[in-house]
Structures are given as structure tokens and as C-alpha cells.
Design a protein around this motif. Structure first.
Motif, PDB file in Angstrom:
ATOM      1  N   GLY A  77       3.150  59.570   7.556  1.00 11.49           N
ATOM      2  CA  GLY A  77       2.563  60.454   8.663  1.00 11.49           C
ATOM      3  C   GLY A  77       1.073  59.771   8.764  1.00 11.49           C
ATOM      4  N   PHE A  78       0.488  59.027   8.161  1.00 13.30           N
ATOM      5  CA  PHE A  78      -0.610  58.567   8.330  1.00 13.30           C
ATOM      6  C   PHE A  78      -0.770  57.069   7.505  1.00 13.30           C
ATOM      7  N   ALA A  79      -2.183  56.367   7.962  1.00 13.17           N
ATOM      8  CA  ALA A  79      -1.967  55.195   7.430  1.00 13.17           C
ATOM      9  C   ALA A  79      -2.880  55.070   6.028  1.00 13.17           C
ATOM     10  N   ARG A  80      -1.958  54.537   5.034  1.00  8.84           N
ATOM     11  CA  ARG A  80      -2.232  54.495   3.545  1.00  8.84           C
ATOM     12  C   ARG A  80      -2.231  52.985   3.130  1.00  8.84           C
ATOM     13  N   ALA A  81      -3.158  52.497   2.554  1.00  9.81           N
ATOM     14  CA  ALA A  81      -3.067  51.234   1.877  1.00  9.81           C
ATOM     15  C   ALA A  81      -2.146  51.060   0.942  1.00  9.81           C
ATOM     16  N   THR A  82      -1.479  49.815   0.568  1.00  9.27           N
ATOM     17  CA  THR A  82      -0.628  49.654  -0.419  1.00  9.27           C
ATOM     18  C   THR A  82      -1.874  48.774  -1.407  1.00  9.27           C
ATOM     19  N   GLU A  83      -1.977  49.577  -2.774  1.00  8.57           N
ATOM     20  CA  GLU A  83      -3.117  48.772  -3.458  1.00  8.57           C
ATOM     21  C   GLU A  83      -2.654  48.884  -4.802  1.00  8.57           C
ATOM     22  N   ASN A  84      -3.372  47.970  -5.550  1.00 10.97           N
ATOM     23  CA  ASN A  84      -3.442  47.600  -6.988  1.00 10.97           C
ATOM     24  C   ASN A  84      -1.743  47.423  -7.269  1.00 10.97           C
ATOM     25  N   VAL A  85      -1.405  46.309  -6.757  1.00  9.79           N
ATOM     26  CA  VAL A  85      -0.066  46.041  -6.960  1.00  9.79           C
ATOM     27  C   VAL A  85      -0.054  44.653  -7.735  1.00  9.79           C
ATOM     28  N   THR A  86       0.729  44.428  -8.777  1.00  5.32           N
ATOM     29  CA  THR A  86       1.227  43.434  -9.639  1.00  5.32           C
ATOM     30  C   THR A  86       2.588  42.741  -9.611  1.00  5.32           C
ATOM     31  N   LYS A 122       7.073  39.003   0.731  1.00  6.92           N
ATOM     32  CA  LYS A 122       6.287  39.131   2.020  1.00  6.92           C
ATOM     33  C   LYS A 122       5.315  40.457   2.079  1.00  6.92           C
ATOM     34  N   PHE A 123       4.113  40.200   2.875  1.00  9.11           N
ATOM     35  CA  PHE A 123       3.368  41.479   3.078  1.00  9.11           C
ATOM     36  C   PHE A 123       3.634  41.830   4.490  1.00  9.11           C
ATOM     37  N   GLY A 124       3.754  42.962   5.122  1.00 10.23           N
ATOM     38  CA  GLY A 124       4.027  43.186   6.363  1.00 10.23           C
ATOM     39  C   GLY A 124       5.480  43.253   6.690  1.00 10.23           C
ATOM     40  N   THR A 125       5.955  43.387   8.006  1.00 11.86           N
ATOM     41  CA  THR A 125       5.424  43.371   9.091  1.00 11.86           C
ATOM     42  C   THR A 125       4.614  44.605   9.095  1.00 11.86           C
ATOM     43  N   GLU A 126       5.253  45.725   8.845  1.00  6.78           N
ATOM     44  CA  GLU A 126       4.178  46.984   9.134  1.00  6.78           C
ATOM     45  C   GLU A 126       3.165  47.008   8.067  1.00  6.78           C
ATOM     46  N   SER A 127       1.859  47.158   8.765  1.00  2.98           N
ATOM     47  CA  SER A 127       0.705  46.964   7.919  1.00  2.98           C
ATOM     48  C   SER A 127      -0.356  47.967   8.638  1.00  2.98           C
ATOM     49  N   ASN A 128      -0.259  48.922   8.968  1.00  2.00           N
ATOM     50  CA  ASN A 128      -1.176  49.816   9.256  1.00  2.00           C
ATOM     51  C   ASN A 128      -2.305  50.126   8.503  1.00  2.00           C
ATOM     52  N   GLY A 129      -1.936  50.294   7.385  1.00  2.00           N
ATOM     53  CA  GLY A 129      -2.931  50.974   6.330  1.00  2.00           C
ATOM     54  C   GLY A 129      -3.356  49.802   5.475  1.00  2.00           C
ATOM     55  N   GLY A 130      -2.907  48.620   5.625  1.00  2.00           N
ATOM     56  CA  GLY A 130      -3.394  47.350   4.859  1.00  2.00           C
ATOM     57  C   GLY A 130      -3.080  47.278   3.553  1.00  2.00           C
ATOM     58  N   PHE A 131      -3.709  46.315   2.908  1.00  2.00           N
ATOM     59  CA  PHE A 131      -3.142  45.660   1.632  1.00  2.00           C
ATOM     60  C   PHE A 131      -4.524  45.270   0.848  1.00  2.00           C
ATOM     61  N   LYS A 132      -4.672  46.092  -0.481  1.00  2.00           N
ATOM     62  CA  LYS A 132      -5.950  45.787  -1.388  1.00  2.00           C
ATOM     63  C   LYS A 132      -5.382  45.446  -2.917  1.00  2.00           C
ATOM     64  N   ASN A 133      -6.082  44.688  -3.347  1.00  2.00           N
ATOM     65  CA  ASN A 133      -5.991  44.402  -4.726  1.00  2.00           C
ATOM     66  C   ASN A 133      -4.786  43.881  -5.180  1.00  2.00           C
ATOM     67  N   ILE A 134      -3.968  43.114  -4.696  1.00  2.55           N
ATOM     68  CA  ILE A 134      -2.454  42.568  -4.852  1.00  2.55           C
ATOM     69  C   ILE A 134      -2.505  41.183  -5.664  1.00  2.55           C
ATOM     70  N   THR A 135      -1.890  41.225  -6.877  1.00  2.00           N
ATOM     71  CA  THR A 135      -1.825  39.922  -7.529  1.00  2.00           C
ATOM     72  C   THR A 135      -0.316  39.370  -7.633  1.00  2.00           C
ATOM     73  N   ILE A 136      -0.075  38.248  -7.298  1.00  4.59           N
ATOM     74  CA  ILE A 136       1.342  37.623  -7.488  1.00  4.59           C
ATOM     75  C   ILE A 136       1.108  36.297  -8.302  1.00  4.59           C
ATOM     76  N   SER A 137       1.962  36.282  -9.313  1.00  4.06           N
ATOM     77  CA  SER A 137       1.611  35.325 -10.284  1.00  4.06           C
ATOM     78  C   SER A 137       3.087  34.995 -11.046  1.00  4.06           C
TER      79      SER A 137
END
Length: 176
Positions: A77-86, A122-137
């Protein structure tokens, strides 16, 4: 589907044809996904507006959609970032549904309406809240599309680290 949960662990599970999304987490904090095998016809794992997520030792085969997809939609119901993801030590692919789990790894795509497999991270397509601190390894892409970093809804994409990626038989742009 998980919504507004905390401290969730999903471990040592196999999923065959997991429905619309095999795993959908929306607004989940402290989520661990470890040692899963997913062979499905739609998205494998969708992480939407979640915080403190670790996906490890997991293989997702998804020929018609994304294997592992980070989103930040208005699902809460509101924009919230996806963050701190490994995301680490994972494999994604686009073989025919069911052939990953049975070990045959078939590629009979011509009988379907799709031109090529998806099966990507994939990041998105839905991305209103953005993405922060993401690590892919330490991830392997095999017979799939490559890595897609999309923020088409105006969200930010910041502090992303990608390392030690192996791509084999990528069917379109390795990085989009």
C-alpha cells in the motif's frame, strides 16, 4: 506467499510447478532461503519490499519467467525499498519445466510460444521503492537470460555489488 512476516527460514525444500510464484515474500524482514530446488513455470522466488534477506545454495529453473526476482512494488500500500539482500551460491536456468528436477535438462522450447527461456536474476520491473545494499555473488546462469537491473517505476538502485558470476549459454544480453 508471505506478507509482513519476520524471522522466516525456508530451508531444504523442493518445489515442482509452484503456481504463479513458487515463493512470494512481501514486506518480510529477516528472511533466509537456503538449499531450495525450484522447477517451475513462472517466477521462482519474488522478494518484494523485504529487508535483510539471504538466498543461498538455491537452484531455480524457470523457463517462462524470472528465477529470482527482486521487486519493490506497492504491495504493502506504499513504496518500501527492498534492501540488505544477499544472493549467493545460487544457480538459475531456463530448461523445460520438470527437467531440472528429473535431471534430463531438456530444451524443447520450439513447442512453446516463447522465443527463448527466461530463468534469470532480475531487479524490477516493479520498482517504486527502489533497491539498496544488494549483493549477488558466486552465482551461475545456465541456459537463461542474463542479469536484469530494472527500475522503470522511478525507484533508486544503489549500493549493488555483483561478483563472481558465471554465465553459460545466455540467450540474450548477459547484463540488461
Amino acid at each position: 506467499s508471505l506478507k509482513l512476516c519476520r524471522n522466516v527460514i525456508i530451508r531444504d525444500v523442493s518445489i515442482l510447478e509452484g503456481g504463479h510464484f513458487a515463493i512470494l515474500a512481501t514486506g518480510v524482514d529477516n528472511l533466509t532461503i537456503d538449499n531450495l530446488k525450484i522447477d517451475t513455470n513462472r517466477d521462482g522466488i519474488d522478494i518484494d519490499a523485504c529487508r535483510h534477506v539471504r538466498i543461498s545454495n538455491t537452484t531455480v529453473n524457470s523457463p517462462f519467467d524470472d528465477a529470482i526476482c527482486l521487486k519493490s512494488s506497492h504491495g504493502l500500500g506504499f513504496a518500501r525499498a527492498t534492501e540488505n539482500v544477499t544472493i549467493t551460491n545460487c544457480s538459475v536456468s531456463g530448461y523445460d519445466v520438470g527437467t531440472f528436477l528429473d535431471g534430463t535438462y531438456k530444451r524443447e522450447y520450439n513447442r512453446y510460444s516463447h522465443n527463448s527461456p527466461t530463468g534469470r536474476i532480475k531487479f524490477g520491473t516493479e520498482s517504486n521503492g527502489g533497491f539498496k545494499n544488494i549483493t549477488i555473488s558466486n552465482c551461475v546462469f545456465d541456459y537463461s537470460r542474463g542479469l536484469a537491473l530494472e527500475t522503470v517505476d522511478g525507484g533508486l538502485l544503489e549500493d549493488v555489488t555483483i561478483s563472481n558470476i558465471t554465465m553459460r549459454d545466455v540467450v540474450n544480453a548477459p547484463i540488461f
